[in-house]
Design a protein around this motif. Sequence first.
Motif, short mmCIF file in Angstrom:
data_model
loop_
_atom_site.label_atom_id
_atom_site.label_comp_id
_atom_site.label_asym_id
_atom_site.label_seq_id
_atom_site.Cartn_x
_atom_site.Cartn_y
_atom_site.Cartn_z
N LEU A 1 8.57 17.58 -7.88
CA LEU A 1 8.58 16.47 -7.53
C LEU A 1 7.95 15.51 -7.41
N VAL A 2 7.07 15.59 -5.54
CA VAL A 2 6.49 14.88 -5.31
C VAL A 2 5.09 15.87 -5.12
N ALA A 3 3.48 15.52 -5.21
CA ALA A 3 2.52 16.30 -4.88
C ALA A 3 2.54 16.77 -3.63
N GLU A 4 2.21 17.42 -3.00
CA GLU A 4 1.67 17.81 -1.86
C GLU A 4 0.82 16.47 -0.91
N SER A 5 0.22 16.56 -1.86
CA SER A 5 -1.19 15.73 -1.20
C SER A 5 -0.65 14.05 -0.61
N ALA A 6 0.22 13.50 -1.88
CA ALA A 6 0.91 12.89 -1.20
C ALA A 6 1.83 12.18 -0.61
N PHE A 7 2.83 14.45 -0.26
CA PHE A 7 4.04 13.73 0.85
C PHE A 7 3.26 13.65 1.88
N LEU A 8 1.73 14.49 2.53
CA LEU A 8 1.58 15.00 3.28
C LEU A 8 0.21 13.58 3.56
N SER A 9 0.02 12.35 2.98
CA SER A 9 -0.25 10.90 3.27
C SER A 9 0.73 10.04 3.64
N GLY A 10 1.62 10.23 2.91
CA GLY A 10 2.42 9.24 3.61
C GLY A 10 4.04 9.27 4.65
N TYR A 11 3.71 10.54 4.87
CA TYR A 11 3.97 11.19 6.24
C TYR A 11 3.03 10.98 7.37
N ALA A 12 1.64 10.76 7.83
CA ALA A 12 1.03 10.42 8.23
C ALA A 12 1.25 8.58 8.44
N PHE A 13 0.84 8.06 7.22
CA PHE A 13 1.12 7.01 7.73
C PHE A 13 2.01 5.90 7.86
N ALA A 14 3.57 7.17 7.81
CA ALA A 14 4.78 7.19 8.36
C ALA A 14 4.49 6.76 10.19
N GLN A 15 3.18 7.49 10.40
CA GLN A 15 3.42 7.29 11.68
C GLN A 15 2.75 6.39 12.65
N THR A 16 2.24 5.18 11.45
CA THR A 16 1.13 4.64 11.90
C THR A 16 2.05 2.69 12.14
N LEU A 17 3.33 3.24 11.67
CA LEU A 17 3.66 1.69 10.56
C LEU A 17 4.78 1.45 12.23
N PRO A 18 5.23 0.17 12.52
CA PRO A 18 6.70 0.12 12.90
C PRO A 18 7.38 0.09 12.37
N GLY A 19 8.99 0.26 13.49
CA GLY A 19 9.97 0.54 12.29
C GLY A 19 10.80 1.81 12.48
N PRO A 20 11.20 2.75 11.56
CA PRO A 20 12.13 3.39 11.89
C PRO A 20 11.59 4.66 10.59
N MET A 21 11.43 5.82 11.22
CA MET A 21 10.47 6.44 10.07
C MET A 21 10.82 7.27 8.65
N PHE A 22 12.29 6.68 8.96
CA PHE A 22 13.36 7.51 7.61
C PHE A 22 12.70 6.32 6.69
N SER A 23 11.90 5.22 6.77
CA SER A 23 11.45 4.35 5.79
C SER A 23 10.23 5.80 4.40
N PHE A 24 9.93 6.75 5.62
CA PHE A 24 9.06 7.54 4.87
C PHE A 24 10.21 7.85 3.07
N SER A 25 10.90 7.95 3.40
CA SER A 25 12.12 8.45 1.90
C SER A 25 12.29 6.67 0.99
N THR A 26 11.27 5.79 1.62
CA THR A 26 10.86 4.55 0.46
C THR A 26 9.66 5.63 -0.13
N TYR A 27 9.33 5.27 0.75
CA TYR A 27 7.81 6.02 -0.55
C TYR A 27 8.00 7.07 -1.03
#
Length: 386
Positions: free
Chosen positions: A243-269
Amino acid sequence: MFWIFLRLGLTSFGGPMAHIGFFRQEFVEKRAWFSDIQFAQWIALCHALPGPSSSQLGFLIGYQRGGWSGALAAFLGFTLPSALIMSALAYGWFNYHQAWSSLVPALLIVAAAVVMQATWGMAKQFCRRAEWILTAISSAFVLLAFPSVWTPIILLFGLALLGQWLKTDTEASTLSLQRTPNRTLALTLLIAPLGLLILLPGLVLLMPELALFDSLYRAGALVFGGGHVVLPYLQIELVQPGLVAESAFLSGYAFAQTLPGPMFSFSTYLGTLTQGWLGAIVATFAIFLAGLAWIIGVLPFYQQLITRSSFQAGLTAIQAGVVGFLVAALINPILLHAIVNLPSLGLLGLNLLLLWRFKVSAIVLILLNLIMVTVAEWLAPGLVLS
């Protein structure tokens, strides 16, 4: 309430434990809404339940201060900034991911360093005895050997039973509350999410359009330990089925590390990648739903529950197993994609040094990695770091 949490959602960098520090500074020190004893008790309660611990704490603070309207305002204010940014990044990935190819190695290596730090920190806390170290290692092995959506679920129940067998002495605690729901509502908040967890797989067979909600809801309802631990659940649910490409998944997870607020917003991505803006709303609602319902529903019963040695023993085993979940996610997919040669290994070592020794933020690490990857490609065309 909304504006207070919106400011926190824009400024609370650093992950769940850092969020707790921001909350304490705002509500205990600055506003004196609660005492340190109350605040510490609520932290313990949030860590005893599955779900996003810092978001649960914010939701509980909002509820204690302003009832359901306060809880909703706290959740929206704290979650909205990171959710909107992650959704925008997903649209950017979808439209421009070819142009981001040089950014992917930088993101992957930062993600590896951050997850290694989280794994080590949780291991020191939850694996202090030999049997819990073995529990963590065994959990990681099972997840890697049997990558299925059911493996984490079966493991959680097995760990709870293991805790009864390896029962250890625990200290009883008390809980200080200003507001609790009535018992009828509390039971509904406890039972309904469990019922939904059981019914959703069957409903998906009849209504395939519920698959995204089912995957994100199950991840949020079963994860102990916060944002980092949800990674293996989401990887199994969304990457393995394609459903999601692995490269997109891992890049989005890394982006989530840099943002304020809850990491569960990775789900929004992830929701945006799969189903656009509607998927973003569904995914965000789904992953938070169970954890936020349980943090309020458990309040009238928590005092009786926490004093039971069987509950404490099961929770101790689950916490050790969670370390294994992180180890499995660190090995596959993160390290398998981040470390492909000696230069990428060296860059990871530099990231770990800067992160652990000098407390450099993930944003700075990404910028540094991007510069180094770009320079490496310029000096040695064809060199691949990831």
